[in-house]
Each structure stands twice: as structure tokens, then as C-alpha cells.
Scaffold this active site. Structure first.
Site, PDB file in Angstrom:
ATOM      1  N   CYS A   1       0.835  -1.206   0.000  1.00 44.68           N
ATOM      2  CA  CYS A   1       0.000   0.000   0.000  1.00 44.68           C
ATOM      3  C   CYS A   1       0.866   1.250   0.000  1.00 44.68           C
ATOM      4  CB  CYS A   1      -0.917  -0.011   1.220  1.00 44.68           C
ATOM      5  SG  CYS A   1      -1.863   1.513   1.404  1.00 44.68           S
TER       6      CYS A   1
ATOM      7  N   CYS B   1      -0.327   4.149   2.188  1.00 44.73           N
ATOM      8  CA  CYS B   1      -0.033   3.994   3.618  1.00 44.73           C
ATOM      9  C   CYS B   1       1.448   4.260   3.902  1.00 44.73           C
ATOM     10  CB  CYS B   1      -0.362   2.574   4.093  1.00 44.73           C
ATOM     11  SG  CYS B   1      -1.846   1.880   3.371  1.00 44.73           S
ATOM     12  N   ASP B   2       2.342   3.813   3.032  1.00 42.96           N
ATOM     13  CA  ASP B   2       3.767   3.748   3.399  1.00 42.96           C
ATOM     14  C   ASP B   2       4.701   4.688   2.636  1.00 42.96           C
ATOM     15  OD1 ASP B   2       3.052   1.764   5.155  1.00 42.96           O
ATOM     16  OD2 ASP B   2       3.466   0.123   3.773  1.00 42.96           O
TER      17      ASP B   2
END
Ligand code: FAD
Length: 305
Positions: A134, A137-138
Site C-alpha cells: 500500500c 499507507c507507506d
């Protein structure tokens, strides 16, 4: 048994939230069960341009926050836990979770799908240590560092475009010689100077002591091997429907999607499936929402009968 509901919805993505809006607005008692983040997969999309009603686009997080607010206004209840089984006992359906069981007159399964794993050496060990599924997200963890994205569809390109805002270089590794992504999405990737492409290449291993340091690559045509220094590798190679716990309960297609009819009905009366998890879905937010509405409509009819 914790409590009985008219409708229990498994999954809080666009399909589940829309089913929840329709059911709750029809004054049915309705519980939505979500194992992760309410909003589902689309929360990973920084901008959604093709959901009607938002000419300037809207972030997936904001869109589903609004969907949840709207459904909650009509009384949709939600809990955060994982559904591990679905038991069918004549008229009653029992949704088994890690926090107790919930009985329902109708069940709408809207569990979507998960990213496929690459299944190469090093992937498991370094997941969360440079291996990610993801980018939304990261990506900030990789500011100023080189990263790779594996895949050639829309998801891979969206991941790469998002990563290009943070990383020093983004290498898209694709096993074919052209992308599968839609033309307009491809054009954005080709215009981004930080994105480069490795065609006809496959990842054979991911290496690093504590964090990802490099990946080993193989050329599909020549068989030639090489290494690429990266701090992160993002997988975008496909999606697997979240139906493992349903294998012995419902008929699934060859890829594991739930087989339904045009009313979103499964083989079991009172059990419906909606969104990316069902066979034949075009896997879009609008189609998931539409499926959720259809499933809720026919779930109400089923209950009234
Ligand atoms: C990076 C990215 C960009 C995208 N961009 C777009 C776009 O621009 N436009 C567009 O239309 N679509 C886009 N999509 C596709 C879109 O996100 C999906 O089609 C949509 O989210 C499907 O909705 P859904 O409700 O069927 O499933 P999901 O959104 O996958 O939601 C399913 C939910 O169920 C939960 N769940 C699963 N199993 C269980 C269980 N056993 N117990 C409890 N909860 C469970 C999951 O945690 C998840 O929250 C994009 C997807 C990605 C990944």
C-alpha cells in the site's frame, strides 16, 4: 449469541457502506462488520476522479467517510472485528467473528479483495521492512530513497505516481513489454520524470539484512539476471477475493469470487454478495456501491417474505 439483526453486512468498503445506508434507511436493524479500516480499498486512492458527483475529484478516504456518516445517520451500527465463518441454520444465519457471533435474517457479503503476494524469497521476512502492499499507507517512509513497484495495471501506476512525490526514483517492474493500465493513466506515468520502467522483467528475490536493500531480477526473454538497489518494493500484481472462510459454504468461481445472480443472490436464500468480491464485478467504487444497493433491496424483500 451476541445479538440478532435483520441484516448483517460483512465488510465496510463502498459496497458494504451502501448496503448499510439502504438497509438502515429502510428501518431494518443492521450491523456492519469491518476487520480493518472502514472505507475499504478505495481509501488507498489519493484522488477518485470517476465517482459521479465530484467534478474536482475526491480522496477515497473522504468519499467513504461521507458514505459512513450518511449510513450512520440512519442507524447503521458498525463494529471492528474479523468474520471467520458463516454458519447457515435453516432460517437463521450466524456470522462468526473473533468477538462473538451475530445472528441475521439476511447477510450481505461485501468483503472485497486483498493484494496478491509475489511469493519470492525475502518477501515474507521483509514485509513491513521495505516490502509493502500500500503506497498510500507507506510512501512517506521512502522520502528521498529509490523504490520499485511490481505490476503493470492501473493499481501499479497509481502506486508509482503517488510514490514519485516522495521517492528519489520509482522503477516499475513489469513482466510484459507494455502496460495493462488504461491509456490516460499510462500517459501520466510516462510524463513523470522520476518514473522509469523495466520491461519483461520479474522479481526473483528480495534481499536485505533488516530492511530491503536490493532486489534480484530476471529477464523474461534473455534469462539475464541483475540486481537493483532499492529501499522499498511495492506489490501491485493483482487482487485475491476475501473468500477463504466461505469455500465450503458458497459456490465460488475459479478465481474465488462468489457466484451470484442479477439480484446479488447467492445459492443460499438470504445470503447476498456485493462489490469486488462477487463474480463478474468490474471492480470499481461505483459498481460496488450499485451492488450494495441491489443487495440491500433484495435482502429487504427476502426478509418481508
Ligand atoms: C490504489 C487503488 C486505487 C483505486 N482507484 C479507483 C478509482 O479511481 N476509481 C474506482 O472506481 N475504483 C478505484 N479502485 C477500486 C476500488 O477501490 C474498489 O473497486 C472498491 O473499493 C471495491 O469496494 P468493495 O466494497 O467491494 O470492497 P473493498 O473496498 O475491498 O472493501 C471490503 C472491506 O471488507 C473488509 N473485510 C474483508 N474480509 C473481511 C472479514 N472476513 N471480516 C470483516 N471485514 C472484512 C476489508 O477489510 C475491506 O475494508 C482503486 C483501488 C486501489 C487499490
Amino acid at each position: 449469541m451476541s445479538k440478532e439483526y435483520d441484516v448483517v453486512i460483512i465488510g465496510g468498503g463502498p459496497a458494504g457502506l451502501t448496503a448499510g445506508l439502504y438497509s438502515a434507511r429502510d428501518r431494518l436493524s443492521c450491523l456492519l462488520i469491518e476487520k480493518g479500516v472502514i472505507g475499504g480499498k478505495i481509501t488507498e486512492a489519493e484522488r477518485v476522479d470517476n465517482y459521479p458527483g465530484f467534478p474536482e475529484g475526491i480522496s477515497g478516504l473522504e468519499l467513504t467517510k461521507l458514505m459512513h456518516e450518511q449510513a450512520a445517520k440512519y442507524g447503521l451500527e458498525a463494529i471492528y472485528t474479523e468474520v471467520t465463518a458463516l454458519e447457515i441454520k435453516k432460517e437463521q444465519k450466524v456470522v462468526v467473528t473473533t468477538q462473538g457471533n451475530f445472528a441475521a435474517r439476511a447477510v450481505i457479503i461485501a468483503g472485497g479483495s486483498e493484494r496478491e503476494k509475489l511469493s519470492v524469497p525475502g518477501e515474507k521476512k521483509l514485509t513491513g521492512k521495505g516490502v509493502s502492499y500500500c503506497a498510500t499507507c507507506d510512501a512517506p517512509f521512502f522520502s528521498g530513497k529509490p523504490v520499485a513497484v511490481v505490476g503493470g495495471g492501473n493499481a501499479a501506476i497509481y502506486e508509482a505516481l503517488h510514490l514519485a512525490k516522495f521517492a528519489s526514483r520509482v522503477t516499475i517492474i513489469h513482466r510484459r513489454d507494455r502496460l495493462r493500465a488504461t491509456t490516460i493513466v499510462q500517459e501520466r506515468a510516462f510524463a513523470e520524470p522520476k518514473i522509469e520502467f523495466l520491461w519483461n522483467a520479474v522479481v526473483q528475490a528480495i534481499e536485505g539484512k533488516n530492511f530491503v536493500e536490493r532486489i534480484r531480477l530476471g529477464q523474461v526473454i534473455t534469462g539475464e539476471q541483475s540486481a537493483l538497489e532499492v529501499a522499498g518494493i511495492f506489490m501491485a500484481i493483482g487482487l485475491k477475493p476475501n473468500t477463504d472462510y466461505l469455500k465450503d459454504v458458497l459456490p465460488l468461481d475459479e478465481l474465488g469470487h462468489i457466484i451470484i445472480n442479477e439480484r446479488m443472490e447467492t445459492k443460499i436464500p438470504g445470503v447476498f454478495a456485493a462489490g469486488d468480491i462477487r463474480s463478474g464485478s468490474i471492480r470499481q467504487t461505483i459498481s460496488a456501491a450499485g451492488d450494495g444497493a441491489t443487495a440491500a433491496f433484495y435482502a429487504k424483500r427476502f426478509i418481508e417474505r
